[in-house]
Motif scaffolding. Sequence first.
Motif, mmCIF file in Angstrom:
data_model
loop_
_atom_site.group_PDB
_atom_site.id
_atom_site.type_symbol
_atom_site.label_atom_id
_atom_site.label_comp_id
_atom_site.label_asym_id
_atom_site.label_seq_id
_atom_site.Cartn_x
_atom_site.Cartn_y
_atom_site.Cartn_z
ATOM 1 N N HIS A 1 -20.629 27.014 23.424
ATOM 2 C CA HIS A 1 -19.850 26.565 24.587
ATOM 3 C C HIS A 1 -18.540 25.908 24.151
ATOM 4 O O HIS A 1 -17.507 26.076 24.818
ATOM 5 C CB HIS A 1 -20.679 25.594 25.422
ATOM 6 C CG HIS A 1 -21.824 26.244 26.136
ATOM 7 N ND1 HIS A 1 -21.647 27.185 27.124
ATOM 8 C CD2 HIS A 1 -23.169 26.095 25.991
ATOM 9 C CE1 HIS A 1 -22.825 27.592 27.581
ATOM 10 N NE2 HIS A 1 -23.768 26.951 26.904
ATOM 11 N N ARG B 1 -16.731 23.031 28.495
ATOM 12 C CA ARG B 1 -16.258 24.405 28.697
ATOM 13 C C ARG B 1 -15.857 24.643 30.151
ATOM 14 O O ARG B 1 -14.827 25.265 30.435
ATOM 15 C CB ARG B 1 -17.355 25.391 28.296
ATOM 16 C CG ARG B 1 -16.948 26.861 28.388
ATOM 17 C CD ARG B 1 -18.163 27.735 28.619
ATOM 18 N NE ARG B 1 -18.831 27.393 29.874
ATOM 19 C CZ ARG B 1 -20.018 27.858 30.240
ATOM 20 N NH1 ARG B 1 -20.695 28.642 29.434
ATOM 21 N NH2 ARG B 1 -20.546 27.520 31.403
ATOM 22 N N ASN B 2 -16.647 24.136 31.099
ATOM 23 C CA ASN B 2 -16.340 24.334 32.516
ATOM 24 C C ASN B 2 -15.032 23.647 32.913
ATOM 25 O O ASN B 2 -14.231 24.202 33.687
ATOM 26 C CB ASN B 2 -17.488 23.808 33.380
ATOM 27 C CG ASN B 2 -18.748 24.644 33.242
ATOM 28 O OD1 ASN B 2 -18.694 25.802 32.832
ATOM 29 N ND2 ASN B 2 -19.892 24.061 33.572
ATOM 30 N N SER C 1 -21.381 19.850 26.192
ATOM 31 C CA SER C 1 -20.542 20.971 25.761
ATOM 32 C C SER C 1 -20.358 21.990 26.878
ATOM 33 O O SER C 1 -19.286 22.597 27.014
ATOM 34 C CB SER C 1 -21.174 21.645 24.535
ATOM 35 O OG SER C 1 -21.218 20.748 23.445
ATOM 36 N N ILE C 2 -21.400 22.167 27.685
ATOM 37 C CA ILE C 2 -21.277 23.064 28.844
ATOM 38 C C ILE C 2 -20.257 22.514 29.833
ATOM 39 O O ILE C 2 -19.407 23.249 30.357
ATOM 40 C CB ILE C 2 -22.653 23.252 29.518
ATOM 41 C CG1 ILE C 2 -23.631 23.948 28.567
ATOM 42 C CG2 ILE C 2 -22.509 24.047 30.817
ATOM 43 C CD1 ILE C 2 -25.042 24.037 29.093
#
Length: 222
Positions: free
Chosen positions: A13, A160-161, A156-157
């Motif tokens: 990510h 990324r978003n 981390s997700i």
Amino acid sequence: MAGPAALLVSIRHQAGALHTLRAAAAPHPPRSPLQPSHTQTFSTSRSGPAWHSPGEDPEVSEPGEAQKLQEERKALWKSPEEGEESGDLSPLNPDEPKPERLAQPGLVRRETLREMALRSKVSRLAEATSRLVQVEQTLLLPLLQQHPLALHPKDSIEFRNICSHMALQREGQQFERDLHEAHECLKTIIEKLLCSLAVSPSDSYIPVQSALRQILRDLMAM
């Protein structure tokens, strides 16, 4: 406790966010000049009415009429009188200000100082992300095979978003807010990694901790 699999998810990510940040840090692509439809060229072999040269009128067949039309055209395009510049669109009244030159369509808009500063910050954020991914891959990942740590892939997700949403804005207040949130989220990721490493002190963690602290210091200086 989590092992290499959880870290690999985080790295994946973060790598996606890095790709997005690098694209956002690139300069705006230049705008291609607009070509009016009446300036397009056509092949003479194209079907339809024949095309005439600029000095030709398709409706004029008599030589005398063609010469008369040519003289009228020359009169319209004769040189301006003394004291006037060719192509000058000055008003008739000398007291009135001259109209400003209109911006031509297709010219590349110059980047403002604020936009340059924001793009520089995005570039530095991308550099910090790249360094983090490198540390995780080369230093932290081998350690997790013997010493599992508490990891947080959700951060981390989220990172990324945020970067993906920021790239859709390209500019404006929402872009700046997203950039700030991405900056804070990356700091959180590094701080949590340092906390996880501090739970079980080990000499093997020292290179990882040193590298992460340096990245964090650089982020806080942005």
